[in-house]
Motif scaffolding. Structure first.
Motif, short mmCIF file in Angstrom:
data_model
loop_
_atom_site.label_atom_id
_atom_site.label_comp_id
_atom_site.label_asym_id
_atom_site.label_seq_id
_atom_site.Cartn_x
_atom_site.Cartn_y
_atom_site.Cartn_z
N TYR A 1 11.01 11.31 -13.45
CA TYR A 1 10.68 9.88 -13.36
C TYR A 1 9.53 9.63 -12.38
CZ TYR A 1 11.06 5.05 -11.81
OH TYR A 1 10.78 3.76 -11.44
N ARG A 2 8.60 8.78 -12.79
CA ARG A 2 7.52 8.32 -11.93
C ARG A 2 7.51 6.81 -11.95
NH1 ARG A 2 8.45 12.42 -10.55
NH2 ARG A 2 7.29 14.32 -10.70
N ASN A 3 7.51 6.20 -10.79
CA ASN A 3 7.50 4.75 -10.69
C ASN A 3 6.06 4.27 -10.92
OD1 ASN A 3 7.19 2.08 -9.47
ND2 ASN A 3 9.30 2.35 -8.80
N LEU A 4 5.78 3.73 -12.10
CA LEU A 4 4.43 3.30 -12.44
C LEU A 4 4.00 2.09 -11.65
CD1 LEU A 4 4.42 3.92 -16.30
CD2 LEU A 4 3.51 5.38 -14.47
N TYR A 5 4.93 1.21 -11.33
CA TYR A 5 4.61 0.04 -10.50
C TYR A 5 4.02 0.51 -9.18
CZ TYR A 5 5.23 -4.23 -7.77
OH TYR A 5 5.02 -5.32 -6.96
N ARG A 6 4.75 1.40 -8.53
CA ARG A 6 4.31 1.92 -7.23
C ARG A 6 3.00 2.69 -7.37
NH1 ARG A 6 8.78 5.39 -5.24
NH2 ARG A 6 9.96 3.47 -5.35
N LEU A 7 2.89 3.51 -8.40
CA LEU A 7 1.68 4.31 -8.62
C LEU A 7 0.46 3.43 -8.85
CD1 LEU A 7 0.47 7.18 -9.15
CD2 LEU A 7 0.99 6.77 -11.57
N TRP A 8 0.61 2.46 -9.75
CA TRP A 8 -0.54 1.61 -10.08
C TRP A 8 -0.90 0.66 -8.95
CZ3 TRP A 8 1.41 0.18 -15.65
CH2 TRP A 8 1.26 1.30 -16.48
N ARG A 9 0.11 0.13 -8.26
CA ARG A 9 -0.17 -0.77 -7.12
C ARG A 9 -0.83 0.01 -5.99
NH1 ARG A 9 0.22 -6.31 -8.22
NH2 ARG A 9 1.61 -6.39 -10.00
N GLY A 10 -0.37 1.23 -5.75
CA GLY A 10 -0.95 2.06 -4.69
C GLY A 10 -2.37 2.47 -4.99
N ALA A 11 -2.67 2.70 -6.27
CA ALA A 11 -4.03 3.09 -6.67
C ALA A 11 -4.94 1.87 -6.80
CB ALA A 11 -3.98 3.85 -8.00
N GLY A 12 -4.33 0.69 -6.87
CA GLY A 12 -5.11 -0.53 -7.01
C GLY A 12 -5.59 -0.79 -8.42
N SER A 13 -5.08 -0.04 -9.37
CA SER A 13 -5.47 -0.28 -10.77
C SER A 13 -4.38 0.20 -11.71
CB SER A 13 -6.78 0.45 -11.08
OG SER A 13 -6.59 1.84 -11.03
N GLN A 14 -4.46 -0.29 -12.92
CA GLN A 14 -3.54 0.12 -13.97
C GLN A 14 -4.33 0.17 -15.26
OE1 GLN A 14 -1.16 -3.47 -13.42
NE2 GLN A 14 -1.32 -3.88 -15.60
N PRO A 15 -3.83 0.86 -16.28
CA PRO A 15 -4.56 0.89 -17.55
C PRO A 15 -4.74 -0.52 -18.10
CG PRO A 15 -2.79 2.51 -17.53
CD PRO A 15 -2.63 1.68 -16.29
N ALA A 16 -5.90 -0.81 -18.65
CA ALA A 16 -6.18 -2.14 -19.19
C ALA A 16 -5.23 -2.50 -20.33
CB ALA A 16 -7.63 -2.21 -19.67
N SER A 17 -4.74 -1.50 -21.02
CA SER A 17 -3.86 -1.76 -22.18
C SER A 17 -2.41 -1.97 -21.78
CB SER A 17 -3.95 -0.58 -23.15
OG SER A 17 -3.51 0.61 -22.51
N ALA A 18 -2.08 -1.87 -20.49
CA ALA A 18 -0.69 -1.95 -20.05
C ALA A 18 -0.41 -3.26 -19.32
CB ALA A 18 -0.36 -0.78 -19.14
N ALA A 19 0.69 -3.89 -19.68
CA ALA A 19 1.17 -5.07 -18.97
C ALA A 19 2.20 -4.62 -17.95
CB ALA A 19 1.79 -6.06 -19.95
N LEU A 20 2.10 -5.14 -16.74
CA LEU A 20 3.01 -4.77 -15.67
C LEU A 20 3.70 -6.01 -15.14
CD1 LEU A 20 4.07 -2.61 -13.65
CD2 LEU A 20 2.04 -3.10 -12.26
N HIS A 21 5.03 -5.98 -15.13
CA HIS A 21 5.84 -7.09 -14.64
C HIS A 21 6.96 -6.55 -13.77
CE1 HIS A 21 3.99 -9.74 -17.64
NE2 HIS A 21 4.18 -8.76 -18.51
N THR A 22 7.43 -7.37 -12.86
CA THR A 22 8.63 -7.01 -12.11
C THR A 22 9.84 -7.56 -12.86
OG1 THR A 22 8.69 -9.03 -10.79
CG2 THR A 22 7.37 -7.17 -9.92
N PRO A 23 11.03 -7.04 -12.59
CA PRO A 23 12.24 -7.60 -13.21
C PRO A 23 12.47 -9.06 -12.83
CG PRO A 23 12.71 -5.45 -12.26
CD PRO A 23 11.33 -5.83 -11.81
N GLN A 24 11.94 -9.48 -11.69
CA GLN A 24 12.06 -10.87 -11.29
C GLN A 24 11.17 -11.76 -12.17
OE1 GLN A 24 11.40 -8.32 -9.05
NE2 GLN A 24 13.55 -8.17 -8.44
N GLU A 25 9.99 -11.25 -12.52
CA GLU A 25 9.07 -12.00 -13.38
C GLU A 25 9.54 -12.00 -14.83
OE1 GLU A 25 4.92 -10.80 -11.07
OE2 GLU A 25 5.58 -9.63 -12.78
#
Length: 129
Positions: A21-45
């Motif tokens: 398992y890799r936490n993509l939220y943490r990975l993408w937030r830490g890198a400051g970017s995410q793939p343009a084709s990916a939507a990222l939401h928290t469970p709260q959102e």
């Protein structure tokens, strides 16, 4: 297969899931970017509910809940990939639940013609309370 063998195999699958398992939220937030084709939401959102699970997944979860009526499930993570690429991630920076408190379920559907190949996989993670 005995119940003990099934238990051992189930535990091993959970361990492999946790190890890969890799936490993509943490990975993408830490890198400051995410793939343009990916939507990222928290469970709260975007809360994850049983009623929104794909039909077959919902049936499996319902069977599990009938067998374990004293356990409550809280869905905390969802990953959808299309042809191996993330298109929807619902998670926050929290880790996976401990080994004895995790439920995972997934579904893969495909469409294939001579011109098209689509493989869509949904993976859901719940905490068992």
């Amino acid at each position: 297969m005995t119940a003990m063998q099934e238990n051992s195999e189930a535990r091993e699958l959970i361990r492999r899931f946790r190890a890969s398992y890799r936490n993509l939220y943490r990975l993408w937030r830490g890198a400051g970017s995410q793939p343009a084709s990916a939507a990222l939401h928290t469970p709260q959102e975007r809360p994850l509910t049983v009623s929104e699970l794909p039909d077959q997944v919902r049936r499996l979860v319902a069977e599990h809940q009938k067998q374990h009526p004293d356990r409550r499930l809280t869905f905390i993570k969802h990953l959808r990939t299309e042809n191996g690429k993330p298109v929807l991630v619902v998670e926050d920076d929290s880790d996976l639940p401990p080994e004895n408190e995790i439920l995972t379920t997934s579904q893969t559907v495909t469409l294939n013609t001579t011109e098209t190949l689509r493989v869509i996989t949904d993976v859901f993670v719940a905490r068992i309370d």
